[in-house]
Design a protein around this motif. Structure first.
Motif, PDB file in Angstrom:
ATOM      1  N   PRO A  36       0.822  -1.211   0.000  1.00  7.75           N
ATOM      2  CA  PRO A  36       0.000   0.000   0.000  1.00  7.75           C
ATOM      3  C   PRO A  36       0.859   1.266   0.000  1.00  7.75           C
ATOM      4  O   PRO A  36       1.881   1.335   0.687  1.00  7.75           O
ATOM      5  CB  PRO A  36      -0.799  -0.125   1.298  1.00  7.75           C
ATOM      6  CG  PRO A  36      -0.879  -1.593   1.541  1.00  7.75           C
ATOM      7  CD  PRO A  36       0.437  -2.141   1.074  1.00  7.75           C
ATOM      8  N   GLY A  37       0.425   2.252  -0.778  1.00  5.79           N
ATOM      9  CA  GLY A  37       1.196   3.481  -0.973  1.00  5.79           C
ATOM     10  C   GLY A  37       1.929   3.494  -2.295  1.00  5.79           C
ATOM     11  O   GLY A  37       2.437   4.542  -2.711  1.00  5.79           O
ATOM     12  N   ALA A  38       1.972   2.348  -2.974  1.00  8.23           N
ATOM     13  CA  ALA A  38       2.708   2.249  -4.238  1.00  8.23           C
ATOM     14  C   ALA A  38       1.931   2.903  -5.378  1.00  8.23           C
ATOM     15  O   ALA A  38       0.720   3.121  -5.306  1.00  8.23           O
ATOM     16  CB  ALA A  38       2.992   0.794  -4.574  1.00  8.23           C
ATOM     17  N   PHE A 100       5.965   5.854  -0.573  1.00 12.75           N
ATOM     18  CA  PHE A 100       5.009   6.282   0.457  1.00 12.75           C
ATOM     19  C   PHE A 100       4.552   5.067   1.264  1.00 12.75           C
ATOM     20  O   PHE A 100       3.368   4.795   1.390  1.00 12.75           O
ATOM     21  CB  PHE A 100       3.826   6.947  -0.266  1.00 12.75           C
ATOM     22  CG  PHE A 100       2.863   7.717   0.599  1.00 12.75           C
ATOM     23  CD1 PHE A 100       3.290   8.592   1.578  1.00 12.75           C
ATOM     24  CD2 PHE A 100       1.488   7.575   0.390  1.00 12.75           C
ATOM     25  CE1 PHE A 100       2.380   9.304   2.345  1.00 12.75           C
ATOM     26  CE2 PHE A 100       0.572   8.282   1.140  1.00 12.75           C
ATOM     27  CZ  PHE A 100       1.018   9.153   2.124  1.00 12.75           C
ATOM     28  N   PRO A 101       5.507   4.316   1.839  1.00 13.86           N
ATOM     29  CA  PRO A 101       5.135   3.068   2.508  1.00 13.86           C
ATOM     30  C   PRO A 101       4.604   3.295   3.928  1.00 13.86           C
ATOM     31  O   PRO A 101       4.838   4.338   4.542  1.00 13.86           O
ATOM     32  CB  PRO A 101       6.461   2.301   2.552  1.00 13.86           C
ATOM     33  CG  PRO A 101       7.491   3.389   2.651  1.00 13.86           C
ATOM     34  CD  PRO A 101       6.966   4.529   1.812  1.00 13.86           C
ATOM     35  N   ILE A 102       3.912   2.294   4.432  1.00  9.42           N
ATOM     36  CA  ILE A 102       3.471   2.299   5.829  1.00  9.42           C
ATOM     37  C   ILE A 102       4.665   1.970   6.721  1.00  9.42           C
ATOM     38  O   ILE A 102       5.421   1.033   6.442  1.00  9.42           O
ATOM     39  CB  ILE A 102       2.359   1.261   6.049  1.00  9.42           C
ATOM     40  CG1 ILE A 102       1.149   1.566   5.163  1.00  9.42           C
ATOM     41  CG2 ILE A 102       1.949   1.210   7.515  1.00  9.42           C
ATOM     42  CD1 ILE A 102       0.085   0.483   5.214  1.00  9.42           C
ATOM     43  N   ILE A 116      -8.678  13.627  -4.247  1.00 13.71           N
ATOM     44  CA  ILE A 116      -8.198  12.403  -4.882  1.00 13.71           C
ATOM     45  C   ILE A 116      -7.039  11.774  -4.106  1.00 13.71           C
ATOM     46  O   ILE A 116      -6.641  10.639  -4.380  1.00 13.71           O
ATOM     47  CB  ILE A 116      -7.798  12.682  -6.349  1.00 13.71           C
ATOM     48  CG1 ILE A 116      -7.637  11.375  -7.147  1.00 13.71           C
ATOM     49  CG2 ILE A 116      -6.547  13.551  -6.411  1.00 13.71           C
ATOM     50  CD1 ILE A 116      -8.899  10.553  -7.240  1.00 13.71           C
ATOM     51  N   GLY A 117      -6.537  12.463  -3.088  1.00 14.54           N
ATOM     52  CA  GLY A 117      -5.515  11.894  -2.206  1.00 14.54           C
ATOM     53  C   GLY A 117      -5.992  10.678  -1.440  1.00 14.54           C
ATOM     54  O   GLY A 117      -5.200  10.019  -0.754  1.00 14.54           O
ATOM     55  N   ILE A 118      -7.259  10.334  -1.553  1.00 18.70           N
ATOM     56  CA  ILE A 118      -7.767   9.132  -0.908  1.00 18.70           C
ATOM     57  C   ILE A 118      -7.173   7.868  -1.520  1.00 18.70           C
ATOM     58  O   ILE A 118      -7.130   6.809  -0.872  1.00 18.70           O
ATOM     59  CB  ILE A 118      -9.314   9.081  -1.000  1.00 18.70           C
ATOM     60  CG1 ILE A 118      -9.890   7.932  -0.158  1.00 18.70           C
ATOM     61  CG2 ILE A 118      -9.763   8.971  -2.444  1.00 18.70           C
ATOM     62  CD1 ILE A 118      -9.653   8.060   1.323  1.00 18.70           C
ATOM     63  N   THR A 119      -6.684   7.932  -2.748  1.00 19.65           N
ATOM     64  CA  THR A 119      -6.328   6.691  -3.454  1.00 19.65           C
ATOM     65  C   THR A 119      -5.232   5.871  -2.767  1.00 19.65           C
ATOM     66  O   THR A 119      -5.432   4.667  -2.564  1.00 19.65           O
ATOM     67  CB  THR A 119      -5.979   6.974  -4.929  1.00 19.65           C
ATOM     68  OG1 THR A 119      -5.030   8.028  -5.020  1.00 19.65           O
ATOM     69  CG2 THR A 119      -7.230   7.374  -5.696  1.00 19.65           C
ATOM     70  N   PRO A 120      -4.081   6.432  -2.388  1.00 15.50           N
ATOM     71  CA  PRO A 120      -3.117   5.572  -1.690  1.00 15.50           C
ATOM     72  C   PRO A 120      -3.549   5.257  -0.264  1.00 15.50           C
ATOM     73  O   PRO A 120      -3.213   4.203   0.277  1.00 15.50           O
ATOM     74  CB  PRO A 120      -1.826   6.398  -1.712  1.00 15.50           C
ATOM     75  CG  PRO A 120      -2.289   7.813  -1.765  1.00 15.50           C
ATOM     76  CD  PRO A 120      -3.539   7.781  -2.609  1.00 15.50           C
ATOM     77  N   LEU A 121      -4.322   6.155   0.334  1.00 14.78           N
ATOM     78  CA  LEU A 121      -4.664   5.989   1.745  1.00 14.78           C
ATOM     79  C   LEU A 121      -5.738   4.935   1.973  1.00 14.78           C
ATOM     80  O   LEU A 121      -5.742   4.271   3.007  1.00 14.78           O
ATOM     81  CB  LEU A 121      -5.089   7.336   2.341  1.00 14.78           C
ATOM     82  CG  LEU A 121      -3.986   8.405   2.336  1.00 14.78           C
ATOM     83  CD1 LEU A 121      -4.465   9.676   3.018  1.00 14.78           C
ATOM     84  CD2 LEU A 121      -2.711   7.890   3.006  1.00 14.78           C
ATOM     85  N   ARG A 126      -7.135  -0.393   4.206  1.00 20.45           N
ATOM     86  CA  ARG A 126      -7.530  -1.802   4.064  1.00 20.45           C
ATOM     87  C   ARG A 126      -6.462  -2.727   4.640  1.00 20.45           C
ATOM     88  O   ARG A 126      -6.766  -3.724   5.304  1.00 20.45           O
ATOM     89  CB  ARG A 126      -7.777  -2.131   2.603  1.00 20.45           C
ATOM     90  CG  ARG A 126      -8.960  -1.407   1.975  1.00 20.45           C
ATOM     91  CD  ARG A 126      -9.212  -1.957   0.581  1.00 20.45           C
ATOM     92  NE  ARG A 126     -10.151  -1.162  -0.195  1.00 20.45           N
ATOM     93  CZ  ARG A 126      -9.838  -0.470  -1.294  1.00 20.45           C
ATOM     94  NH1 ARG A 126      -8.592  -0.476  -1.744  1.00 20.45           N
ATOM     95  NH2 ARG A 126     -10.754   0.222  -1.932  1.00 20.45           N
ATOM     96  N   ALA A 127      -5.183  -2.405   4.355  1.00 20.76           N
ATOM     97  CA  ALA A 127      -4.093  -3.252   4.852  1.00 20.76           C
ATOM     98  C   ALA A 127      -3.990  -3.190   6.373  1.00 20.76           C
ATOM     99  O   ALA A 127      -3.763  -4.214   7.026  1.00 20.76           O
ATOM    100  CB  ALA A 127      -2.777  -2.820   4.206  1.00 20.76           C
TER     101      ALA A 127
END
Length: 319
Positions: A36-38, A100-102, A116-121, A126-127
């Motif tokens: 996530p963040g990729a 932008f990793p966790i 639209i910044g919701i997309t990586p978040l 979910r993860a």
């Protein structure tokens, strides 16, 4: 970098001016795994490459999902996605990259999305939910009609971790950010993604209580280009190629290097994505990107060659 031929499985409008694509490999093989963040590059035409965050399941190798907002001042990328790509369309994508990793050691994660910044978040949320980690998600949007993934956030498994902030005026946005960020939980990490004005406000608020090391940012739009009236020419030496080029005012390093016959991979060409970050051997960069951190700017050992310049007459790059 090698590319992956893919086809569009589906293309649907999921919110005002937001189009969601599902992509699968043409050869039917699984897609490379990602965290996530990729993000991936979409090659939308000759010299038209744009980056979009992966917003689907990180455990489903059969397809990738990206959500793209149509920008009024599109340089071609979002317009192509909205007007040209349909189910069955063929294109090429890059391997996933993650800037932008966790943070693995986070005891609590605060996710703040603007538009639209919701997309990586949402991929991060979910993860974190699947891993039974502590987190909260705040989503700022103009209205419910402009919010992607709204059903999932309102009534799905993420609902109990999510707070929606719709239609707030600037002062109310600032107050909400202050309320969210005024208390930093022990072991907390903060992730923020969105357009530049929103990010500026959120970052300024976070600085009051959060150390830079625990704040993770991803921008979708670069800050306005700095006026170039005071720029002067300088030279860039490419150590591995054994050539030196002159970078005139109004010309970027990447343009000068390409004019000399050396091709470098770029994507956003706005100092946002980090694709063109290049090691500096000698000289002092004049940083104009918003990808590198303040500490990385101070170190001066790398540079975003798509937007940054040089404070010294000569800049030697590891190219």
């Amino acid at each position: 970098m090698s590319t992956i031929p893919v086809k569009v499985l589906s293309a649907a409008t999921v919110a005002e001016n937001i189009r969601l694509l599902h992509l699968a490999r043409v050869d039917g093989l699984p897609l490379p795994p990602f965290e996530p963040g990729a993000h991936i590059d979409l090659r939308l035409g000759p010299a038209l490459v744009r980056q979009y965050s992966l917003c689907g399941s990180a455990t489903d190798g059969s397809s990738y999902a990206v959500a793209v907002k149509r920008e009024p001042e599109s340089r071609g990328g979002s317009k192509a996605v909205h007007e040209q790509l349909q189910a069955g369309s063929l294109l090429e994508i890059s391997q996933p990259r993650n800037n932008f990793p966790i943070a693995a050691d986070a005891l609590h994660s605060v996710l703040i999305a603007g538009g639209i910044g919701i997309t990586p978040l949402i991929a991060m949320a979910r993860a974190l939910l699947a891993a039974d980690k502590s987190f909260e998600l705040h989503y700022f949007s103009r209205s419910p009609d402009h919010a992607a993934f709204l059903d999932e956030l309102r009534s799905g498994p993420l609902a109990m971790h999510t707070r929606l902030h719709f239609g707030l005026e600037r002062e109310a946005v600032q107050q909400a950010l202050s309320d969210i960020l005024s208390h930093r939980p022990d072991g907390g990490h903060l992730y923020m993604c969105g357009p530049r004005p929103f990010m500026d406000a959120a970052q300024a608020t976070a600085r009051l209580d959060w150390p830079d090391s625990d704040v993770h940012l991803e921008y979708f739009v670069a800050e306005p280009a700095r006026a170039s009236d005071g720029d002067v020419s300088f030279q860039v030496a490419l150590a591995r190629h054994g050539i030196t080029v002159t970078v005139e005012p109004g010309v970027t390093i990447i343009d000068a290097v390409r004019a000399a016959g050396v091709d470098l991979e770029t994507s956003c060409e706005q100092g946002v994505c980090g694709t063109c970050i290049t090691p500096v051997i000698e000289g002092t960069p004049d940083h104009r990107d918003c990808f590198l951190t303040a500490k990385e700017h101070a170190r001066g050992d790398c540079i975003a060659v798509c937007v940054s310049r040089s404070r010294t007459p000569m800049l030697v790059l590891d190219l």
